[in-house]
Design a protein around this motif. Sequence first.
Motif, PDB file in Angstrom:
ATOM      1  N   THR A   1     -25.406  58.115 -17.076  1.00  0.00           N
ATOM      2  CA  THR A   1     -23.975  58.015 -16.778  1.00  0.00           C
ATOM      3  C   THR A   1     -23.698  58.385 -15.326  1.00  0.00           C
ATOM      4  O   THR A   1     -22.921  57.705 -14.636  1.00  0.00           O
ATOM      5  CB  THR A   1     -23.180  58.949 -17.714  1.00  0.00           C
ATOM      6  OG1 THR A   1     -23.484  58.640 -19.067  1.00  0.00           O
ATOM      7  CG2 THR A   1     -21.686  58.794 -17.485  1.00  0.00           C
ATOM      8  N   ALA A   2     -24.343  59.454 -14.848  1.00  0.00           N
ATOM      9  CA  ALA A   2     -24.142  59.883 -13.467  1.00  0.00           C
ATOM     10  C   ALA A   2     -24.605  58.816 -12.481  1.00  0.00           C
ATOM     11  O   ALA A   2     -23.939  58.553 -11.471  1.00  0.00           O
ATOM     12  CB  ALA A   2     -24.891  61.196 -13.219  1.00  0.00           C
TER      13      ALA A   2
ATOM     14  N   PHE B   1     -22.418  56.856  -9.774  1.00  0.00           N
ATOM     15  CA  PHE B   1     -22.825  56.945  -8.371  1.00  0.00           C
ATOM     16  C   PHE B   1     -22.977  55.565  -7.741  1.00  0.00           C
ATOM     17  O   PHE B   1     -22.493  55.314  -6.630  1.00  0.00           O
ATOM     18  CB  PHE B   1     -24.138  57.717  -8.269  1.00  0.00           C
ATOM     19  CG  PHE B   1     -24.742  57.716  -6.888  1.00  0.00           C
ATOM     20  CD1 PHE B   1     -24.214  58.513  -5.890  1.00  0.00           C
ATOM     21  CD2 PHE B   1     -25.831  56.902  -6.586  1.00  0.00           C
ATOM     22  CE1 PHE B   1     -24.764  58.507  -4.613  1.00  0.00           C
ATOM     23  CE2 PHE B   1     -26.377  56.894  -5.317  1.00  0.00           C
ATOM     24  CZ  PHE B   1     -25.849  57.699  -4.333  1.00  0.00           C
TER      25      PHE B   1
END
Length: 282
Positions: A119-120, A124
């Motif tokens: 998810t990060a 990003f």
Amino acid sequence: MSRAREGLANGAAKVYLAIVLLFLYVPIFTMAAMAFNASPLYELPFKFDLIWFKSLASNERLLRAGTNSLIIAIINTVIATVLGTAASLAFSRYRFRGRTLMQLLLLPPITIPWLVIGTAMLVFFFWVSNVPIIAETCRALLPAAYCAPRSIITILLGHVALSLPYVIIVVSARLADFPRSVEEAAATLGATPWQTFRRVSLPIIAPGMVAAALFAFATSFDQFVISYFLAPPGVTTLPVEIYTAIRKAFTPEINAISTIIIVISMSIMLITARFYKFGGER
């Protein structure tokens, strides 16, 4: 009496190890056996047939996904092994401010759930794609499809980011017992830094690099979460394709391609074990 107890303990240990091995390998062997069963519903009695391997040969989706996974895993292995080995050498040979903190920061990517990391990374890459200077530079160097927040390039970058900590930790463990005196002896005899690394250092740390490369390849080829989050429409890797196929309707073709992967993986491990002992002895 002590010998009887020792024999009983040895017997119990053998039984325990046998149970562990059965627990690990019976499901794998069952799946591999079902790849050769003519029945699509795993009906018994067992009837040997290669129908699912023949069907796999015409399954373009699985073959394309397998090819994507193989290409990404190979490129990831090369990049992660080179960068990870260089980082390990830097950690091993130099003392600089923040060194300990950087080494500690290698552990969270291993311990943090991949769902969170996926998810990060998705957030990003979406943010990076909206930065004008970065987006324009990427489009000037690469086709537009590769500059999207979800593309083959972002999948590869995600896999490299996950593989690097494993490579650095494995190679660093090998460098912990590295005899620096042999490098000093080579330099004393007139070897250049490159000659010293290529002829002295590299052969010594090679077993660690091979082990790290295997970790990197396995991490990438088997990676589902990062590939699922970052794959663009119409492009899948093998784990994602298998997951999708299982959700729709399970087919023994998955057993067939899994059996092929198992045979190739075990062959690579046996060949590697034949030439290198991971303790470092040749």
